[in-house]
Motif scaffolding. Structure first.
Motif, PDB file in Angstrom:
ATOM      1  N   VAL A   1       0.539  -0.934   0.150  1.00  0.00           N
ATOM      2  CA  VAL A   1       0.472   0.285  -0.115  1.00  0.00           C
ATOM      3  C   VAL A   1       0.633   1.163  -0.089  1.00  0.00           C
ATOM      4  O   VAL A   1       2.028   1.641   0.571  1.00  0.00           O
ATOM      5  N   GLY A   2       0.420   2.208  -1.122  1.00  0.00           N
ATOM      6  CA  GLY A   2       0.654   3.725  -0.469  1.00  0.00           C
ATOM      7  C   GLY A   2      -0.082   4.914  -0.356  1.00  0.00           C
ATOM      8  O   GLY A   2      -0.980   4.565  -0.274  1.00  0.00           O
ATOM      9  N   LEU A   3       0.879   5.515   0.375  1.00  0.00           N
ATOM     10  CA  LEU A   3       0.221   6.999   0.534  1.00  0.00           C
ATOM     11  C   LEU A   3       0.222   7.989  -0.360  1.00  0.00           C
ATOM     12  O   LEU A   3       1.395   8.674   0.355  1.00  0.00           O
ATOM     13  N   LEU A   4      -0.540   8.552  -0.528  1.00  0.00           N
ATOM     14  CA  LEU A   4      -0.193  10.036  -1.200  1.00  0.00           C
ATOM     15  C   LEU A   4      -1.495  11.119  -0.916  1.00  0.00           C
ATOM     16  O   LEU A   4      -2.374  11.255  -0.461  1.00  0.00           O
ATOM     17  N   ASP A   5      -0.492  12.558   0.524  1.00  0.00           N
ATOM     18  CA  ASP A   5      -1.264  13.156   0.272  1.00  0.00           C
ATOM     19  C   ASP A   5      -1.222  14.251  -1.145  1.00  0.00           C
ATOM     20  O   ASP A   5      -0.423  15.207  -0.615  1.00  0.00           O
ATOM     21  N   ALA A   6      -2.754  14.521  -0.808  1.00  0.00           N
ATOM     22  CA  ALA A   6      -3.416  15.436  -1.828  1.00  0.00           C
ATOM     23  C   ALA A   6      -3.043  16.756  -2.211  1.00  0.00           C
ATOM     24  O   ALA A   6      -3.961  16.982  -2.105  1.00  0.00           O
ATOM     25  N   ASP A   7      -3.617  17.060   0.008  1.00  0.00           N
ATOM     26  CA  ASP A   7      -3.921  18.099   0.158  1.00  0.00           C
ATOM     27  C   ASP A   7      -2.976  18.918   0.430  1.00  0.00           C
ATOM     28  O   ASP A   7      -2.434  19.329   1.570  1.00  0.00           O
ATOM     29  N   VAL A   8      -2.882  19.918  -0.902  1.00  0.00           N
ATOM     30  CA  VAL A   8      -1.888  20.702  -1.204  1.00  0.00           C
ATOM     31  C   VAL A   8      -2.019  21.958   0.406  1.00  0.00           C
ATOM     32  O   VAL A   8      -0.771  22.466   0.423  1.00  0.00           O
ATOM     33  N   TYR A   9      -3.396  22.706   0.096  1.00  0.00           N
ATOM     34  CA  TYR A   9      -3.623  23.093   1.509  1.00  0.00           C
ATOM     35  C   TYR A   9      -2.992  23.100   2.712  1.00  0.00           C
ATOM     36  O   TYR A   9      -2.911  24.164   3.589  1.00  0.00           O
ATOM     37  N   GLY A  10      -3.093  21.557   2.909  1.00  0.00           N
ATOM     38  CA  GLY A  10      -3.274  21.208   3.901  1.00  0.00           C
ATOM     39  C   GLY A  10      -2.983  20.058   4.600  1.00  0.00           C
ATOM     40  O   GLY A  10      -3.245  19.444   5.201  1.00  0.00           O
ATOM     41  N   PRO A  11      -1.615  19.609   4.253  1.00  0.00           N
ATOM     42  CA  PRO A  11      -1.215  18.311   4.397  1.00  0.00           C
ATOM     43  C   PRO A  11      -0.881  18.014   5.914  1.00  0.00           C
ATOM     44  O   PRO A  11      -0.205  18.506   6.411  1.00  0.00           O
ATOM     45  N   SER A  12      -1.061  16.883   5.840  1.00  0.00           N
ATOM     46  CA  SER A  12      -1.346  16.639   7.216  1.00  0.00           C
ATOM     47  C   SER A  12      -0.191  14.912   7.303  1.00  0.00           C
ATOM     48  O   SER A  12       0.278  14.619   8.835  1.00  0.00           O
ATOM     49  N   MET A  13      -0.232  14.022   6.480  1.00  0.00           N
ATOM     50  CA  MET A  13       0.442  12.814   6.292  1.00  0.00           C
ATOM     51  C   MET A  13       1.637  13.037   7.462  1.00  0.00           C
ATOM     52  O   MET A  13       2.877  12.182   7.863  1.00  0.00           O
ATOM     53  N   PRO A  14       2.362  13.916   6.571  1.00  0.00           N
ATOM     54  CA  PRO A  14       4.011  14.455   6.862  1.00  0.00           C
ATOM     55  C   PRO A  14       3.716  13.927   9.212  1.00  0.00           C
ATOM     56  O   PRO A  14       5.084  12.752   9.406  1.00  0.00           O
ATOM     57  N   THR A  15       2.915  14.624   9.403  1.00  0.00           N
ATOM     58  CA  THR A  15       2.388  14.574  11.011  1.00  0.00           C
ATOM     59  C   THR A  15       1.654  13.060  10.736  1.00  0.00           C
ATOM     60  O   THR A  15       2.530  12.502  11.992  1.00  0.00           O
ATOM     61  N   MET A  16       1.476  12.874  10.559  1.00  0.00           N
ATOM     62  CA  MET A  16       0.210  11.806  10.956  1.00  0.00           C
ATOM     63  C   MET A  16       1.327  10.214  10.957  1.00  0.00           C
ATOM     64  O   MET A  16       1.020   9.411  11.594  1.00  0.00           O
ATOM     65  N   THR A  17       2.622  10.673   9.463  1.00  0.00           N
ATOM     66  CA  THR A  17       3.058   8.944   9.392  1.00  0.00           C
ATOM     67  C   THR A  17       5.007   9.080  10.306  1.00  0.00           C
ATOM     68  O   THR A  17       5.515   7.549   9.879  1.00  0.00           O
ATOM     69  N   ARG A  18       4.835  10.665  11.062  1.00  0.00           N
ATOM     70  CA  ARG A  18       5.870  10.927  11.341  1.00  0.00           C
ATOM     71  C   ARG A  18       7.108  10.864  10.922  1.00  0.00           C
ATOM     72  O   ARG A  18       8.159   9.741  10.399  1.00  0.00           O
ATOM     73  N   THR A  19       6.864  11.565   9.260  1.00  0.00           N
ATOM     74  CA  THR A  19       7.665  11.581   7.888  1.00  0.00           C
ATOM     75  C   THR A  19       8.473  13.132   7.589  1.00  0.00           C
ATOM     76  O   THR A  19       7.170  13.707   8.002  1.00  0.00           O
ATOM     77  N   SER A  20       9.326  13.010   7.358  1.00  0.00           N
ATOM     78  CA  SER A  20       9.364  14.398   6.941  1.00  0.00           C
ATOM     79  C   SER A  20      10.645  14.704   5.840  1.00  0.00           C
ATOM     80  O   SER A  20      11.453  13.649   5.990  1.00  0.00           O
ATOM     81  N   GLY A  21      11.457  15.517   6.258  1.00  0.00           N
ATOM     82  CA  GLY A  21      12.042  15.828   4.339  1.00  0.00           C
ATOM     83  C   GLY A  21      12.309  15.685   2.581  1.00  0.00           C
ATOM     84  O   GLY A  21      11.001  15.221   3.007  1.00  0.00           O
ATOM     85  N   LYS A  22      13.434  16.332   2.568  1.00  0.00           N
ATOM     86  CA  LYS A  22      13.058  16.253   1.252  1.00  0.00           C
ATOM     87  C   LYS A  22      12.986  14.976   0.356  1.00  0.00           C
ATOM     88  O   LYS A  22      14.146  14.831   1.186  1.00  0.00           O
ATOM     89  N   PRO A  23      12.053  14.257  -0.425  1.00  0.00           N
ATOM     90  CA  PRO A  23      12.167  12.797  -1.257  1.00  0.00           C
ATOM     91  C   PRO A  23      13.950  12.732  -1.783  1.00  0.00           C
ATOM     92  O   PRO A  23      14.000  13.706  -2.365  1.00  0.00           O
ATOM     93  N   ASP A  24      13.804  11.554  -1.728  1.00  0.00           N
ATOM     94  CA  ASP A  24      15.446  11.535  -1.898  1.00  0.00           C
ATOM     95  C   ASP A  24      15.165  11.038  -3.432  1.00  0.00           C
ATOM     96  O   ASP A  24      14.100  10.724  -4.173  1.00  0.00           O
ATOM     97  N   SER A  25      15.804  11.302  -4.953  1.00  0.00           N
ATOM     98  CA  SER A  25      16.155  10.958  -6.091  1.00  0.00           C
ATOM     99  C   SER A  25      16.645  10.087  -6.943  1.00  0.00           C
ATOM    100  O   SER A  25      18.370  10.592  -6.592  1.00  0.00           O
ATOM    101  N   VAL A  26      17.145   8.564  -7.278  1.00  0.00           N
ATOM    102  CA  VAL A  26      18.475   7.911  -7.275  1.00  0.00           C
ATOM    103  C   VAL A  26      18.227   8.824  -9.040  1.00  0.00           C
ATOM    104  O   VAL A  26      19.696   8.255  -9.144  1.00  0.00           O
ATOM    105  N   ASP A  27      17.547   8.383 -10.209  1.00  0.00           N
ATOM    106  CA  ASP A  27      18.086   9.334 -10.682  1.00  0.00           C
ATOM    107  C   ASP A  27      17.292  11.050 -11.526  1.00  0.00           C
ATOM    108  O   ASP A  27      17.731  11.325 -12.490  1.00  0.00           O
ATOM    109  N   GLY A  28      17.732  11.345 -10.536  1.00  0.00           N
ATOM    110  CA  GLY A  28      17.031  12.785 -10.861  1.00  0.00           C
ATOM    111  C   GLY A  28      15.671  13.140 -11.193  1.00  0.00           C
ATOM    112  O   GLY A  28      15.473  14.345 -11.672  1.00  0.00           O
ATOM    113  N   LYS A  29      14.816  12.004 -11.685  1.00  0.00           N
ATOM    114  CA  LYS A  29      13.577  12.247 -12.269  1.00  0.00           C
ATOM    115  C   LYS A  29      12.546  12.659 -10.897  1.00  0.00           C
ATOM    116  O   LYS A  29      11.371  13.457 -11.443  1.00  0.00           O
TER     117      LYS A  29
END
Length: 363
Positions: free
Chosen positions: A130-158
């Motif tokens: 399962v994946g979870l996408l936070d599409a609430d652009v104006y009020g994203p809450s998933m970083p708090t609810m899932t205790r995640t933070s930081g810029k996403p990594d990118s392996v290929d730069g794309k």
């Protein structure tokens, strides 16, 4: 006393799937039947994740097989095979994702995000990827609810690599902007940002991608409904009349763009006092259930107005993760199975099976 494979299948037909009401034989879920003397073995393949149901189903199937005289040993292997299902016409499936489920509401404050994260965790607990996408652009809450933070990594730069927490693959606009930054974006800009967030994430072999939609029926929601391959939508509401009025708008929007409504979740249905146990319908009684009936859609379940649900989500450990064996988690898992069964009953996706046809004119 000798018995045949047909005798065994007839006995197994007495066991019904608790979610579909159909037996496993007529639906061809029973496979690889082997009969050797008094020993029998067979597989049962479900089209939805149901890890918590497997022990009970196995017991029922073994008991059914043993009603045949002469049966001694019974071996049952129950698995789930989740496939891609049809989406809106003209929209291609997302690489690495079989099914996308939008969790939506007509207005904010009804517990949509809490429902989305617990639904994702429940599907995962039942055995799905399962994946979870936070599409609430104006009020994203998933970083708090899932205790995640930081810029996403990118392996290929794309493509962005999703964060991983509690077994979920997660991405959110909240990873890309500062927490204190106000998202002063017009509709088209916000829609484009969301489209990039979905399409430019390297989702890894997901059975389901649960999308926490922003509240309302504006540009962002319309972009999601028209351009993103949605398998179906789950509507979240409270029993309150005002919330139900707005929920109807969300239902109408999905119907107009031919996205199936998988069902309705009634949140904050009843409050039970933690001191005295008194039950009170603060926002009204069964308004969501009546609306589901009037729109001829599945009523997926009702969740209580309970302080622990809010506290656990705020702490980054939603209920299904924090208390997996609790009554509330049981409700979430039951809702998750109903959603997955509804998805499994829809048309399959055949887009990848069509041959490529080339027409040329030779001189």
């Amino acid at each position: 006393m000798a018995f045949t494979e047909q005798d065994l299948l007839a006995a197994l037909a007495s066991v019904q799937d608790p979610h579909t009401g159909k037996d496993f034989v007529s639906t061809r879920a029973v496979r690889n039947v082997q009969v050797e003397g008094g020993d029998v073995a067979f597989d049962v393949e479900l089209g939805y994740p149901a890890k918590s149901l497997i022990p009970e189903l196995r017991s029922q199937l073994i008991a059914a097989a043993r009603t045949l005289p002469g049966v001694q040993n019974v071996s049952v292997n129950i698995t789930s095979k989740i496939i891609a299902h049809a989406v809106q016409r003209g929209v291609q499936l997302l690489p690495g994702v079989k099914n996308i489920i939008a969790v939506a509401s007509g207005k904010g404050g009804v517990g949509k995000s809490t429902t989305a994260v617990n639904l994702a965790l429940a599907l995962s607990a039942e055995g799905a990827r399962v994946g979870l996408l936070d599409a609430d652009v104006y009020g994203p809450s998933m970083p708090t609810m899932t205790r995640t933070s930081g810029k996403p990594d990118s392996v290929d730069g794309k493509l962005m690599e999703p964060k991983v927490s509690m077994g979920l693959q997660i991405n959110s606009i909240g990873f890309l902007v500062d927490e204190a930054q106000a998202m002063i974006w017009r509709g088209p800009m916000a829609s484009q940002a969301l489209e990039q967030l979905i399409m430019q994430t390297r989702w890894d072999n997901l059975d389901y991608l649960v999308v926490d939609m922003p509240p309302g029926t504006g540009d962002i929601q319309l972009t999601m409904a028209q351009k993103v391959p949605l398998t179906g939508a789950v509507i979240v509401t409270t029993p309150q009349d005002i919330a139900l009025i707005d929920a109807k708008k969300g239902i109408t929007m999905f119907q107009k763009v031919s996205v199936p409504i998988l069902g309705l979740v009634e949140n904050m249905a009843v409050h039970v006092c933690s001191n005295c146990g008194h039950a009170e319908h603060i926002f009204g009684a069964e308004g969501g259930k009546r609306m589901a009936e009037s729109y001829d859609m599945d009523y997926l379940g009702a969740l209580p107005l309970k302080m622990s649900i809010r506290e656990q989500a705020d702490s980054g450990q939603p209920t299904v993760a924090a208390e997996p064996d609790s009554e509330v988690s049981r409700i979430y898992k039951d809702i998750a199975r109903k959603v997955a069964v509804k998805v499994a009953q829809q048309s399959k996706d055949f887009s990848s099976k069509f041959p490529t046809i080339t027409i040329s004119k030779k001189s």
